[in-house]
Design an enzyme around this catalytic site. Structure first.
Site: not given
Length: 159
Positions: A127-130
């Site tokens: 889940r691409p919180c970056h």
């Protein structure tokens, strides 16, 4: 019952956990703020993680842009909305905390709460919180460490 395994990656060993049905429940990196640690009653078993391991390897090899894994998280309604918005950020792009707030219909004043929800994301990388950055374009906090955020955004061609 919680299942767990470690998977090697360019970010270091990844700790993956899953529910009994095999749905991925967390992905943590060493030293992660709020990351999970193995508990005594968990069962080590790589079986439920074969698909996750394959997709992570393909992602780090540059062959996968979007994860398609069964997953289950346990957050408040607000956090789940924020986390769902993260899923919609395309590979190789970034958005701001304010844009995430707008996407979920939250007022601009909710940016700090959005940041808190993003920081509590239990599924790093998947889940691409970056891909969330500051309004001025700066790379702001990342639970897995700013150096890992830089590494992921460089891998995706953003930096």
């Amino acid at each position: 019952m919680t299942y767990w395994t470690n998977v090697a990656s360019p970010l270091g060993p990844l700790l993956l956990t899953a529910a009994p049905d095999g749905a991925l429940t967390s992905l943590s990196v060493p030293g992660q703020k709020g990351g999970r640690v193995v508990e005594d009653d968990w069962r080590q078993d790589p079986g439920p993680f074969r698909e996750a391991e394959e997709q992570l390897a393909a992602y780090f090899a540059g062959d996968l842009k979007e994860f398609r894994l069964a997953r289950r998280t346990d957050g408040s309604v607000f956090r789940e909305k924020v986390w769902a918005a993260l899923d919609d950020i395309p590979y190789g792009s970034t958005v701001t905390y304010g844009e995430i707030a707008a996407r979920i219909g939250a007022p601009r004043a909710a940016v700090r709460a959005v940041g808190g929800a993003i920081g509590a994301n239990p599924l790093l990388v998947v889940r691409p919180c970056h891909r969330v950055i500051g309004a001025d374009g700066t790379l702001t906090g990342y639970a897995g460490g700013l150096e890992r955020k830089v590494r992921l955004l460089t891998h995706e061609g953003v930096l």
